[in-house]
Write an enzyme that holds these catalytic residues in place. Structure first.
Site, PDB file in Angstrom:
ATOM      1  N   TYR A  56       0.620  -1.051   0.359  1.00 48.94           N
ATOM      2  CA  TYR A  56      -0.170  -0.103  -0.164  1.00 48.94           C
ATOM      3  C   TYR A  56       0.790   1.201   0.068  1.00 48.94           C
ATOM      4  O   TYR A  56       1.435   1.218   1.227  1.00 48.94           O
ATOM      5  CB  TYR A  56      -0.608  -0.076   1.225  1.00 48.94           C
ATOM      6  CG  TYR A  56      -1.704  -1.345   1.559  1.00 48.94           C
ATOM      7  CD1 TYR A  56      -2.480  -2.106   0.374  1.00 48.94           C
ATOM      8  CD2 TYR A  56      -2.314  -2.224   2.175  1.00 48.94           C
ATOM      9  CE1 TYR A  56      -3.504  -2.977  -0.074  1.00 48.94           C
ATOM     10  CE2 TYR A  56      -3.313  -3.090   2.355  1.00 48.94           C
ATOM     11  CZ  TYR A  56      -3.021  -3.508   1.068  1.00 48.94           C
ATOM     12  OH  TYR A  56      -4.353  -4.009   1.210  1.00 48.94           O
ATOM     13  N   HIS A 119       0.137 -12.639   1.074  1.00 47.90           N
ATOM     14  CA  HIS A 119      -0.516 -11.094   0.535  1.00 47.90           C
ATOM     15  C   HIS A 119      -1.366 -11.612  -1.456  1.00 47.90           C
ATOM     16  O   HIS A 119      -0.701 -11.763  -2.046  1.00 47.90           O
ATOM     17  CB  HIS A 119       0.265 -10.257   0.100  1.00 47.90           C
ATOM     18  CG  HIS A 119      -1.280  -8.603  -0.186  1.00 47.90           C
ATOM     19  ND1 HIS A 119      -0.591  -7.009   0.106  1.00 47.90           N
ATOM     20  CD2 HIS A 119      -1.837  -8.656  -0.949  1.00 47.90           C
ATOM     21  CE1 HIS A 119      -1.874  -6.422  -0.683  1.00 47.90           C
ATOM     22  NE2 HIS A 119      -2.132  -7.178  -0.953  1.00 47.90           N
TER      23      HIS A 119
HETATM   24  P1  NAD Z   1     -13.246  -0.147   0.855  1.00 45.06           P
HETATM   25  O1  NAD Z   1     -14.726  -0.590   0.032  1.00 45.06           O
HETATM   26  O2  NAD Z   1     -13.858  -0.643   2.811  1.00 45.06           O
HETATM   27  O3  NAD Z   1     -13.128   0.935   0.222  1.00 45.06           O
HETATM   28  C1  NAD Z   1     -12.502   2.258   0.322  1.00 45.06           C
HETATM   29  C2  NAD Z   1     -12.700   3.350  -0.240  1.00 45.06           C
HETATM   30  O4  NAD Z   1     -13.768   3.945   0.789  1.00 45.06           O
HETATM   31  C3  NAD Z   1     -11.940   4.183   0.144  1.00 45.06           C
HETATM   32  O5  NAD Z   1     -11.525   5.183  -0.863  1.00 45.06           O
HETATM   33  C4  NAD Z   1     -12.594   4.831   1.545  1.00 45.06           C
HETATM   34  O6  NAD Z   1     -11.779   6.594   1.071  1.00 45.06           O
HETATM   35  C5  NAD Z   1     -13.824   4.989   1.483  1.00 45.06           C
HETATM   36  N1  NAD Z   1     -14.951   5.003   2.354  1.00 45.06           N
HETATM   37  C6  NAD Z   1     -14.660   4.827   3.488  1.00 45.06           C
HETATM   38  N2  NAD Z   1     -15.684   5.008   4.390  1.00 45.06           N
HETATM   39  C7  NAD Z   1     -16.967   5.593   3.845  1.00 45.06           C
HETATM   40  C8  NAD Z   1     -17.609   6.272   3.611  1.00 45.06           C
HETATM   41  N3  NAD Z   1     -18.521   6.155   4.644  1.00 45.06           N
HETATM   42  N4  NAD Z   1     -18.446   6.805   2.891  1.00 45.06           N
HETATM   43  C9  NAD Z   1     -17.716   7.557   1.679  1.00 45.06           C
HETATM   44  N5  NAD Z   1     -16.897   6.287   1.413  1.00 45.06           N
HETATM   45  C10 NAD Z   1     -15.850   5.812   2.295  1.00 45.06           C
HETATM   46  O7  NAD Z   1     -12.300  -1.395   0.068  1.00 45.06           O
HETATM   47  P2  NAD Z   1     -10.642  -0.850   0.620  1.00 45.06           P
HETATM   48  O8  NAD Z   1      -9.945   0.030   1.362  1.00 45.06           O
HETATM   49  O9  NAD Z   1      -9.607  -1.891  -1.219  1.00 45.06           O
HETATM   50  O10 NAD Z   1     -11.104  -2.436   1.713  1.00 45.06           O
HETATM   51  C11 NAD Z   1     -10.786  -2.248   3.020  1.00 45.06           C
HETATM   52  C12 NAD Z   1      -9.370  -2.960   3.521  1.00 45.06           C
HETATM   53  O11 NAD Z   1      -9.365  -4.376   3.567  1.00 45.06           O
HETATM   54  C13 NAD Z   1      -8.755  -2.744   2.615  1.00 45.06           C
HETATM   55  O12 NAD Z   1      -7.724  -0.567   2.983  1.00 45.06           O
HETATM   56  C14 NAD Z   1      -7.165  -3.848   3.267  1.00 45.06           C
HETATM   57  O13 NAD Z   1      -6.601  -2.625   4.227  1.00 45.06           O
HETATM   58  C15 NAD Z   1      -8.511  -4.278   3.024  1.00 45.06           C
HETATM   59  N6  NAD Z   1      -8.062  -5.164   1.620  1.00 45.06           N
HETATM   60  C16 NAD Z   1      -6.822  -6.403   1.570  1.00 45.06           C
HETATM   61  C17 NAD Z   1      -6.650  -6.673   0.134  1.00 45.06           C
HETATM   62  C18 NAD Z   1      -5.518  -8.246  -0.021  1.00 45.06           C
HETATM   63  O14 NAD Z   1      -4.938  -8.074   1.159  1.00 45.06           O
HETATM   64  N7  NAD Z   1      -5.814  -8.455  -1.103  1.00 45.06           N
HETATM   65  C19 NAD Z   1      -7.569  -6.343  -0.976  1.00 45.06           C
HETATM   66  C20 NAD Z   1      -8.261  -5.064  -0.581  1.00 45.06           C
HETATM   67  C21 NAD Z   1      -8.679  -4.825   0.771  1.00 45.06           C
END
Ligand code: NAD
Length: 318
Positions: A56, A119
């Site tokens: 990230y 990952h």
């Molecule tokens: P998500 O579905 O959580 O969406 C995140 C996005 O939504 C960001 O742009 C954020 O600013 C926005 N957001 C958050 N709260 C909001 C709200 N209340 N209103 C409007 N917008 C909002 O997607 P994500 O960040 O990809 O997934 C969450 C976490 O999971 C990641 O940060 C990461 O830590 C983890 N993740 C891991 C993997 C992996 O290991 N392969 C893949 C995807 C995500």
């Protein structure tokens, strides 16, 4: 806050978890000071699960999270990853797992991780992940450098294979249990349950598709899925509702997930998201959204690794 136990680990984790990828600008630039304040506010609100990766922001998110956790490390469950370093840069070798962990610990300003994950395993060679990567994660656990180990990914079949054939403690699955797609519950969850493996469910907002701002350019979902997400968002708007709130309530209500990770880099998002904890989704609103999404429900896309894709995956958009 509400807490659940992560599989057979003794970790008690907040059902709303902090996804730290926005701290690395994965969804566009954020204000660094505000990102750090978002982490601190999350801890004050009882969020105790923090997920990050060297990938990230190409180490930026780990650096920032490490700074934000100053003096608070013992209060939280800290999860990071190994094996993915850039969009197309993967190394799941034993040697790299060991050096990667040392580098992450330094950036995160700690001497142990609570959870250490390989990952995006569908981009690796399955035989190597099973025979070399996971055994090295377990070695790190035996050496006391990490408390629990797991794997992460999008395609469900590879995650299920790993759950069935290795001694991992947890699995992080993203974008597979949310308003657009609930295949995780059918494909992966039975194996996790059988083996006592904890589930971390990530991306309840479908990587920003289910928000007023909409999906980022790099979102891989096919156009029909993106279009359905946009239509559902507009429909919610017309009902005077916020689709992000509904999407989060829906995911938090899934009791099989110990924690649901939402990406947060803004104080206002932490404030809004914490309010969804313990609130059931409105049944009528949910029905309306599910009706719009029905034609594309559970549509998953391919990852660039043909042998590891779920059988029903359709070509990704990018
Ligand atoms: P998500 O579905 O959580 O969406 C995140 C996005 O939504 C960001 O742009 C954020 O600013 C926005 N957001 C958050 N709260 C909001 C709200 N209340 N209103 C409007 N917008 C909002 O997607 P994500 O960040 O990809 O997934 C969450 C976490 O999971 C990641 O940060 C990461 O830590 C983890 N993740 C891991 C993997 C992996 O290991 N392969 C893949 C995807 C995500």
């Amino acid at each position: 806050m509400i807490y659940r136990t992560l599989g057979r680990t003794e970790l008690s984790v907040s059902i709303l978890g902090f996804g730290a990828s926005p701290l690395g600008h994965e969804f566009g630039a954020i204000n660094e000071t505000e990102g750090i304040r978002a982490v601190q506010l999350a801890i004050e609100k009882g969020i105790n699960y923090f997920d990050v990766s060297p990938y990230y922001g190409r180490t930026m998110a780990e650096e920032r999270l490490g700074a934000a956790l100053d003096g608070k490390r013992q209060q939280i469950v800290l999860a990071s990853k190994t094996g993915r370093y850039d969009k197309d840069q993967f190394d799941f070798s034993a040697e790299r797992v060991v050096t990667s962990l040392e580098e992450s610990l330094k950036r995160l300003r700690t001497d142990y991780l609570d959870v250490f994950q390989a990952h995006d395993i569908e981009f690796g060679n399955k035989a190597q992940i099973i025979g070399e990567t996971v055994p090295t994660l377990i070695k790190m656990k035996e050496q006391g450098k990490v408390r629990f180990v797991g794997v992460t990914g999008y395609q469900l079949n590879p995650l299920r294979d790993l759950a069935e054939n290795t001694d991992i403690d947890m699995v992080l699955s993203y974008c597979r249990y949310n308003l657009m797609d609930t295949a995780l519950d059918r494909v992966l969850m039975p194996a996790l349950r059988r083996r006592g493996i904890g589930l971390v469910n990530a991306s309840p907002l479908h990587m920003r598709l289910l928000t007023a701002r909409g999906a980022p350019d790099w979102h891989p979902a096919p156009e029909a899925v993106l279009e359905a997400g946009r239509r559902a968002t507009d429909w919610c708007n017309r009902q005077g509702a916020d689709i992000s709130e509904l999407a989060l309530q829906f995911a938090l209500d899934y009791a099989s997930a110990a924690t649901t990770l939402v990406g947060m880099g803004k104080v206002s998002h932490v404030e809004r998201n914490v309010k969804a904890v313990g609130i059931k989704p409105d049944a009528e609103l949910l029905r309306g959204v599910q009706e719009i999404i029905k034609p594309v429900a559970d549509t998953c896309w391919t990852s660039d690794c043909p042998e590891n894709n779920d059988p029903e995956a359709v070509p990704a958009r990018v």
